[in-house]
Write an enzyme that holds these catalytic residues in place. Structure first.
Site, PDB file in Angstrom:
ATOM      1  N   GLU A   1      -6.000  -4.314  12.665  1.00 32.71           N
ATOM      2  CA  GLU A   1      -7.080  -3.536  13.281  1.00 32.71           C
ATOM      3  C   GLU A   1      -7.315  -4.003  14.725  1.00 32.71           C
ATOM      4  OE1 GLU A   1      -9.539  -1.261  11.728  1.00 32.71           O
ATOM      5  OE2 GLU A   1      -8.380  -1.091   9.878  1.00 32.71           O
TER       6      GLU A   1
ATOM      7  N   CYS B   1      -4.078   4.283  -0.071  1.00 31.19           N
ATOM      8  CA  CYS B   1      -4.680   2.954   0.002  1.00 31.19           C
ATOM      9  C   CYS B   1      -4.309   2.248  -1.298  1.00 31.19           C
ATOM     10  CB  CYS B   1      -6.184   3.101   0.137  1.00 31.19           C
ATOM     11  SG  CYS B   1      -7.089   1.555  -0.043  1.00 31.19           S
ATOM     12  N   ASN B   2      -3.713   1.092  -1.173  1.00 30.78           N
ATOM     13  CA  ASN B   2      -3.301   0.373  -2.386  1.00 30.78           C
ATOM     14  C   ASN B   2      -4.496  -0.080  -3.204  1.00 30.78           C
ATOM     15  OD1 ASN B   2      -0.160  -0.373  -2.375  1.00 30.78           O
ATOM     16  ND2 ASN B   2      -0.885  -0.215  -0.282  1.00 30.78           N
TER      17      ASN B   2
ATOM     18  N   ASP C   1      -7.559   6.993   3.019  1.00 34.92           N
ATOM     19  CA  ASP C   1      -7.448   5.528   3.034  1.00 34.92           C
ATOM     20  C   ASP C   1      -8.824   4.997   3.418  1.00 34.92           C
ATOM     21  OD1 ASP C   1      -6.246   2.899   3.114  1.00 34.92           O
ATOM     22  OD2 ASP C   1      -6.327   3.023   5.288  1.00 34.92           O
ATOM     23  N   SER C   2      -8.977   3.677   3.319  1.00 37.10           N
ATOM     24  CA  SER C   2     -10.225   3.074   3.756  1.00 37.10           C
ATOM     25  C   SER C   2     -10.407   3.194   5.273  1.00 37.10           C
ATOM     26  CB  SER C   2     -10.224   1.598   3.364  1.00 37.10           C
ATOM     27  OG  SER C   2      -9.092   0.968   3.924  1.00 37.10           O
TER      28      SER C   2
ATOM     29  N   CYS D   1       0.131  -3.037   1.088  1.00 32.52           N
ATOM     30  CA  CYS D   1      -1.083  -2.573   1.763  1.00 32.52           C
ATOM     31  C   CYS D   1      -0.596  -1.672   2.879  1.00 32.52           C
ATOM     32  CB  CYS D   1      -1.859  -3.756   2.327  1.00 32.52           C
ATOM     33  SG  CYS D   1      -3.212  -3.264   3.429  1.00 32.52           S
ATOM     34  N   THR D   2      -1.239  -0.530   3.039  1.00 31.48           N
ATOM     35  CA  THR D   2      -0.707   0.431   4.010  1.00 31.48           C
ATOM     36  C   THR D   2      -0.895  -0.023   5.468  1.00 31.48           C
ATOM     37  OG1 THR D   2      -2.751   1.687   3.633  1.00 31.48           O
ATOM     38  CG2 THR D   2      -0.761   2.470   2.544  1.00 31.48           C
ATOM     39  N   HIS D   3      -1.638  -1.091   5.694  1.00 33.29           N
ATOM     40  CA  HIS D   3      -1.729  -1.651   7.044  1.00 33.29           C
ATOM     41  C   HIS D   3      -0.500  -2.498   7.421  1.00 33.29           C
ATOM     42  CE1 HIS D   3      -6.040  -0.733   6.987  1.00 33.29           C
ATOM     43  NE2 HIS D   3      -6.140  -1.169   8.223  1.00 33.29           N
TER      44      HIS D   3
ATOM     45  N   TYR E   1     -11.748  -2.044   2.123  1.00 32.83           N
ATOM     46  CA  TYR E   1     -11.934  -1.934   0.677  1.00 32.83           C
ATOM     47  C   TYR E   1     -11.396  -3.173  -0.046  1.00 32.83           C
ATOM     48  CZ  TYR E   1     -12.823   3.203   0.780  1.00 32.83           C
ATOM     49  OH  TYR E   1     -13.333   4.458   0.973  1.00 32.83           O
ATOM     50  N   GLY E   2     -10.402  -3.783   0.570  1.00 35.52           N
ATOM     51  CA  GLY E   2      -9.601  -4.804  -0.124  1.00 35.52           C
ATOM     52  C   GLY E   2     -10.332  -6.072  -0.498  1.00 35.52           C
TER      53      GLY E   2
HETATM   54  N1  DGL Z   1      -5.059   0.036   3.583  1.00 38.97           N
HETATM   55  C1  DGL Z   1      -5.693  -0.549   2.444  1.00 38.97           C
HETATM   56  C2  DGL Z   1      -4.695  -0.829   1.330  1.00 38.97           C
HETATM   57  O1  DGL Z   1      -3.618  -0.320   1.346  1.00 38.97           O
HETATM   58  C3  DGL Z   1      -6.317  -1.873   2.754  1.00 38.97           C
HETATM   59  C4  DGL Z   1      -7.280  -1.935   3.802  1.00 38.97           C
HETATM   60  C5  DGL Z   1      -8.616  -2.365   3.277  1.00 38.97           C
HETATM   61  O2  DGL Z   1      -8.780  -3.504   2.835  1.00 38.97           O
HETATM   62  O3  DGL Z   1      -9.494  -1.505   3.322  1.00 38.97           O
HETATM   63  O4  DGL Z   1      -4.974  -1.550   0.418  1.00 38.97           O
END
Ligand code: DGL
Length: 275
Positions: free
Chosen positions: A163, A81-82, A18-19, A194-196, A50-51
């Site tokens: 975070e 990571c989506n 993941d990011s 989003c996995t967060h 990453y998003g």
């Molecule tokens: N966990 C990432 C996702 O599922 C998003 C976090 C990010 O923006 O890096 O998209």
């Protein structure tokens, strides 16, 4: 493949990236669904988030992450990571010879099973703009001869809230209201794309109401991983699984935030520099 090869293969680790910390929601689901597997996790903490980045950048980072995990002779790669799943899956499949599983399709399948015709999707700006969730939902709907209406909403402040550990309280609720009010009373199912986001479930639930079914993008991918390994005869035969953690920066912060995701302490996190 002969018998010895298969046994050797089945005891190889699963790679997950993941990011940053978000993919730990997938690790948590894996620990529950596949407790005998060894998992190598890589969180690209030097380059998170990453998003909000462009497609070519997300693709490049994803390839570098996969290249790092490939060193461990993994039997399966889960792109936890989506944003990476939205932009990099086909490129990763072209470049590597292990199976590559993204988080989007398994999640969409579940959403389409549970909704009749109205699905909401919340995710990072990159994931929403890619249109991958929207297309995949429409495709799955057509397959079942159903017209599904999709309501997509980007939620850029959700990742930093998680975070920072602001999982509840007035500010988080107000932000959630701002993002989710448009979806309220319009959807049957809401995908947390989003996995967060599973860490914000309480706040999201409060705002969106009790009737909407929430689907995270961690559980179904872990089940899909189990199905792939079972089908290939590659489920681990070792007795106890474990997860080994790598990051590209600041392991202490990863440990601290990671506890919230896994609901337990992370003992060791190794820091590496991607070439
Ligand atoms: N966990 C990432 C996702 O599922 C998003 C976090 C990010 O923006 O890096 O998209």
């Amino acid at each position: 493949m002969d018998k010895i090869d298969t046994q050797e293969m089945s005891n190889r680790p699963i790679g997950v990236f993941d990011s940053g910390v978000g993919g730990l929601t997938v690790v948590r689901a894996l620990e529950r669904i596949l407790p005998r597997e060894e998992v190598i996790y890589f969180g690209d903490t030097a380059r998170v988030p990453y998003g909000i980045k462009s497609a070519p950048t997300i693709r490049r980072f994803s390839i570098e992450n996969a290249r790092f995990l490939a060193r461990f002779k993994i039997k399966l790669l889960i792109v936890a990571c989506n944003s990476s799943s939205a932009f990099a899956l086909s490129e990763l499949r072209k470049r590597f010879d292990f199976p590559v599983l993204g988080v989007i399709n398994p999640t969409v399948e579940k959403a389409v099973r549970l909704a009749r015709k109205k699905i909401g999707i919340i995710a990072t700006p990159a994931t929403i703009r890619s249109g991958v969730y929207q297309d995949s939902i429409q495709r799955a709907g057509r397959r079942e001869k159903r017209q599904i209406e999709v309501f997509a909403q980007e939620c850029p402040l959700f990742v930093p809230l998680v975070e920072e550990g602001w999982l509840e309280g007035k500010i988080s609720r107000q932000i959630a209201q701002r993002y989710l009010n448009k979806l309220k009373n319009r959807i049957e199912v809401l995908i947390l794309g989003c996995t967060h986001y599973p860490l914000l479930k309480k706040v999201i639930r409060k705002v969106i109401g009790e009737k909407v079914i929430l689907i995270d993008s961690a559980t179904e991918p872990a089940r899909a991983a189990r199905d792939i390994l079972r089908k290939e005869g590659l489920l681990s035969s070792s007795h106890k699984g474990k997860t080994i953690f790598y990051v590209s920066d600041f392991p202490e912060r990863f440990k601290e935030i990671g506890r919230r995701f896994l609901n337990k302490d992370i003992e060791e996190v190794r820091c590496i520099r991607l070439e």
